[in-house]
Design a protein around this motif. Structure first.
Motif, PDB file in Angstrom:
ATOM      1  N   MET A 346      -7.125  32.179   7.506  1.00 48.87           N
ATOM      2  CA  MET A 346      -7.705  33.366   7.496  1.00 48.87           C
ATOM      3  C   MET A 346      -6.945  34.479   7.045  1.00 48.87           C
ATOM      4  O   MET A 346      -7.351  35.268   6.250  1.00 48.87           O
ATOM      5  N   THR A 347      -5.880  34.575   7.605  1.00 44.73           N
ATOM      6  CA  THR A 347      -4.796  35.616   7.171  1.00 44.73           C
ATOM      7  C   THR A 347      -4.272  35.449   5.865  1.00 44.73           C
ATOM      8  O   THR A 347      -4.092  36.375   5.111  1.00 44.73           O
ATOM      9  N   ARG A 348      -4.092  34.194   5.615  1.00 47.41           N
ATOM     10  CA  ARG A 348      -3.701  33.784   4.105  1.00 47.41           C
ATOM     11  C   ARG A 348      -4.883  34.270   2.967  1.00 47.41           C
ATOM     12  O   ARG A 348      -4.433  34.769   2.096  1.00 47.41           O
ATOM     13  N   THR A 349      -5.855  33.866   3.590  1.00 51.64           N
ATOM     14  CA  THR A 349      -7.238  34.222   2.722  1.00 51.64           C
ATOM     15  C   THR A 349      -7.113  35.702   2.365  1.00 51.64           C
ATOM     16  O   THR A 349      -7.393  36.220   1.408  1.00 51.64           O
ATOM     17  N   ALA A 350      -7.192  36.650   3.265  1.00 51.92           N
ATOM     18  CA  ALA A 350      -7.182  38.009   3.343  1.00 51.92           C
ATOM     19  C   ALA A 350      -5.959  38.620   2.593  1.00 51.92           C
ATOM     20  O   ALA A 350      -6.256  39.390   1.759  1.00 51.92           O
ATOM     21  N   ASP A 351      -4.741  37.796   2.646  1.00 51.04           N
ATOM     22  CA  ASP A 351      -3.614  38.348   1.699  1.00 51.04           C
ATOM     23  C   ASP A 351      -4.067  38.091   0.193  1.00 51.04           C
ATOM     24  O   ASP A 351      -3.797  38.905  -0.580  1.00 51.04           O
ATOM     25  N   GLU A 352      -5.140  36.924   0.172  1.00 50.57           N
ATOM     26  CA  GLU A 352      -5.409  36.648  -1.345  1.00 50.57           C
ATOM     27  C   GLU A 352      -6.368  37.435  -1.783  1.00 50.57           C
ATOM     28  O   GLU A 352      -6.377  37.883  -2.970  1.00 50.57           O
ATOM     29  N   LEU A 353      -7.443  37.670  -1.018  1.00 44.02           N
ATOM     30  CA  LEU A 353      -8.833  38.367  -1.384  1.00 44.02           C
ATOM     31  C   LEU A 353      -8.523  40.125  -1.410  1.00 44.02           C
ATOM     32  O   LEU A 353      -9.219  40.692  -2.066  1.00 44.02           O
ATOM     33  N   GLY A 354      -7.283  40.351  -0.657  1.00 46.77           N
ATOM     34  CA  GLY A 354      -7.138  41.920  -0.562  1.00 46.77           C
ATOM     35  C   GLY A 354      -7.916  42.632   0.453  1.00 46.77           C
ATOM     36  O   GLY A 354      -8.619  43.441   0.418  1.00 46.77           O
ATOM     37  N   LEU A 355      -7.733  41.937   1.581  1.00 46.42           N
ATOM     38  CA  LEU A 355      -8.241  42.829   2.864  1.00 46.42           C
ATOM     39  C   LEU A 355      -7.164  42.943   3.981  1.00 46.42           C
ATOM     40  O   LEU A 355      -6.490  41.963   4.249  1.00 46.42           O
ATOM     41  N   MET A 356      -7.191  44.184   4.335  1.00 45.96           N
ATOM     42  CA  MET A 356      -6.107  44.412   5.507  1.00 45.96           C
ATOM     43  C   MET A 356      -6.677  43.851   6.483  1.00 45.96           C
ATOM     44  O   MET A 356      -7.892  43.870   6.920  1.00 45.96           O
ATOM     45  N   VAL A 357      -5.780  43.625   7.625  1.00 44.78           N
ATOM     46  CA  VAL A 357      -6.222  42.967   8.810  1.00 44.78           C
ATOM     47  C   VAL A 357      -5.707  43.540  10.100  1.00 44.78           C
ATOM     48  O   VAL A 357      -4.407  44.059  10.115  1.00 44.78           O
TER      49      VAL A 357
END
Ligand code: GCU
Length: 583
Positions: A346-357
């Protein structure tokens, strides 16, 4: 050594973390169908279950070889109607052969299992773990039967506990089981345990450390390679097995608009671990949040770790991409991963899609603040969360709690924990979702009085004006009296609506009411000075034992902007407009 590293070393010693980035190592997946035996009375124990095969001569109650199966990873609740509400012990067994290179080490690594887990290999206890949302692993080198079939037996108990983290009451489904991936990991006698590779606060250097684990860690050469930055350096570990580095670099910066990631390799001897890492800074300045030195507004959304469509525990990249893509479509640049650490993809995908977490440990509602063991468990889960994801550029906030009632023990517990978080990772913001204590200083003047905020970088709180409190229309005239020296983030707001239910703007759980509520909310929120983020509750309808209203909730919390099948509700348009105007 930085205090953070010292704590991590202590954490590693205490088993409160795992080796970093397991899929990038010599890892063998044990995912698949495992035999399972339900044990509601806890009758089985290490003897009965750990390695018994039916010998044909005696009647017995348990036999893995003829039992049912459960998919791993996966919660049991959604795999078998008999287990839908089950809270108790479930036994799992899988078998494996493994040819271990002589002299090497073998670990069994669990990305997560909810909630209490015990692990046996060939009938001998390998280790035990408490906590449902972070990884754990045990060395099994001495338990392995070379050249033979080995049995791995796991007992998982998802019963809620008064001293647990979380504890007895949660507004989400208590999914039990081996809910994330399981691996066998082979390492050399001394190997790379973890590493930190981050941009300095002044954005002129890449700094961090590489840590070895084993019996011969001192004065060893380790390498850091970032080819696109023409970095390929060798560093020497100290007596503690840690090599630190700080080198001038000007990488392209990671941001939601430009989620730039670099191939990074960390090497020791023949071992090379590849990662994808983004470089950015996050800080606050007065009532502003600064990403890479520039003011940013968190146009966010909350989400549980629950799949779109079949509403089960999300446990793989495909599940996570579906969820985070809905957030991107909604115009979000930020997600709050409620209320516990989500799976690593989930956090790796956020890295890739451009979503701060915003990543959070589940100190949720009625925690037993007086219990020392609960504090120790909270530190363990905090350490496990931070040590797994410290290289994820997307994560800008570590959160230590959600909606915890203000009292002396709770504020002491959480203030101390905030200090612990800061010492584990001084590069990110520390927050918590404060409870809207709904204090009114005047008829239409609200505030949130909570001393915990002194220990936090943000002033984040949940409010449900127009749903649980007051009326939608009251939003138009409500003002807030809030601290002026910190960014204000509304970490939850919203209301419920069953998709397709249209019975006028004043009808409970109608879509029209949701639209109306959000419109009134945005009038109120737009007036808050220092507002730096809005995180509506919630991306999609999700299962909760609290939400039984027949024909409307049917075991789902219906505050989603999308329904449980991932279909937009009309409120989607109102929120998209707000996000587009603010991000
Ligand atoms: C609370 C809580 C959420 C819950 C929500 C609701 O704010 O933080 O976990 O689901 O309210 O009542 O829907």
């Amino acid at each position: 050594m930085a205090l953070g590293l010292a704590l991590l070393c202590a954490g590693a010693a205490a088993g409160a973390q795992t080796m970093m980035n397991v899929p990038a190592r010599k890892a063998t997946s044990l995912n698949g169908y495992w035999n399972n035996i339900i044990d509601p009375y806890g009758h089985g124990n290490g003897n009965y279950m750990r390695d018994r095969t039916f010998d044909g001569t005696r009647l017995q109650d348990y036999d893995f070889d003829t039992s049912t199966e459960l998919r791993v990873p996966g919660d049991w609740n959604t795999q078998n109607p008999k287990y839908y509400y089950y809270e108790g012990i479930m036994w799992y067994r899988t078998k494996f052969n493994y040819d271990l290179t002589p002299g090497n080490r073998l670990f069994v690594h669990f990305e997560a299992a909810n909630y209490k887990t015990s692990v046996w290999v060939n009938g001998r206890l390998a280790g035990e773990h408490e906590g449902g949302y972070t990884g754990f692993e045990y060395e099994i080198t001495s338990l392995l039967r070379p050249g033979q079939e080995n049995s791995l037996v796991v007992r998982v108990n998802n019963q809620r506990l008064p001293d647990g983290v979380p504890t007895m009451n949660t507004d989400w489904w208590n999914y039990g089981g081996i809910t994330r991936s399981v691996y066998l990991v082979e390492t050399a006698p001394t190997f790379i345990y973890d590493y930190s590779v981050q941009l300095s606060k002044d954005r002129t250097k890449i700094e961090g450390w590489i840590r070895l684990k084993g019996d011969d860690v001192a004065a060893k050469d380790v390498q850091l390679a970032i080819p696109e930055l023409k970095i390929n350096n060798t560093y020497k570990t100290g007596a503690d097995g840690i090599a630190t580095f700080s080198l001038k670099a000007k990488p392209e910066l990671w941001s939601p608009e430009s989620p730039r990631l670099y191939d990074v390799a960390v090497q020791f001897g023949s071992e090379s671990i590849s990662d994808r890492i983004g470089f950015r800074t996050i800080e606050t300045k007065g009532d502003k949040i600064l990403l890479n030195g520039k003011e940013v507004f968190l146009a966010g959304i909350n989400l549980h770790e629950e799949t779109v469509g079949d509403s089960r525990r999300a446990n793989c990249k495909e599940d996570d991409v579906k969820l985070l893509t809905l957030a991107k479509e909604l115009g979000c640049n930020f997600v709050r991963l409620a209320h516990y650490p989500h799976n690593a993809d989930m956090t790796r995908t956020a890295d890739e899609l451009g979503l701060m977490v915003w990543s959070e440990i589940p100190l949720y509602w009625g925690i037993n603040w007086r219990n020392e063991g609960t504090y120790t468990l909270a530190v363990q889960q905090l350490t496990e969360m931070i040590s797994r994801d410290r290289n994820r550029a997307s994560i800008i906030i570590w959160s230590i709690a959600n909606e915890t009632s203000v009292n002396a023990e709770r504020t002491a517990f959480l203030s101390k924990l905030a200090g612990e978080a800061r010492s584990l990772d001084g590069t990110r913001l520390i927050s918590a979702a404060l409870q809207n204590v709904n204090k009114q200083l005047a008829p239409n003047l609200y505030t949130v009085e909570d001393p915990l905020h002194e220990a936090l970088d943000l002033f984040s709180f949940n409010e449900y004006i127009g749903w649980y409190d007051a009326t939608k229309e009251a939003c138009d005239v409500i003002e807030w009296s809030l601290p002026a020296d910190k960014p204000i983030v509304i970490s939850e707001f919203g209301g419920g609506g069953r998709r397709g239910r249209h019975s006028g703007p004043d009808a409970y759980f109608s879509e029209d009411n949701m639209v109306d509520l959000y419109r009134h909310q945005f009038i109120m929120l737009g007036k808050i000075k220092g507002l730096a983020g809005t995180i509506p509750w919630v991306l999609k309808d999700f299962r909760s034992p609290h939400r039984v209203l027949q024909g409307i909730q049917d075991d789902f919390n219906r505050k989603g902007i999308y329904d449980d099948k991932g279909r937009k509700k009309e409120v989607w348009n109102v929120l998209k407009e707000w996000n587009d105007a603010h991000r």
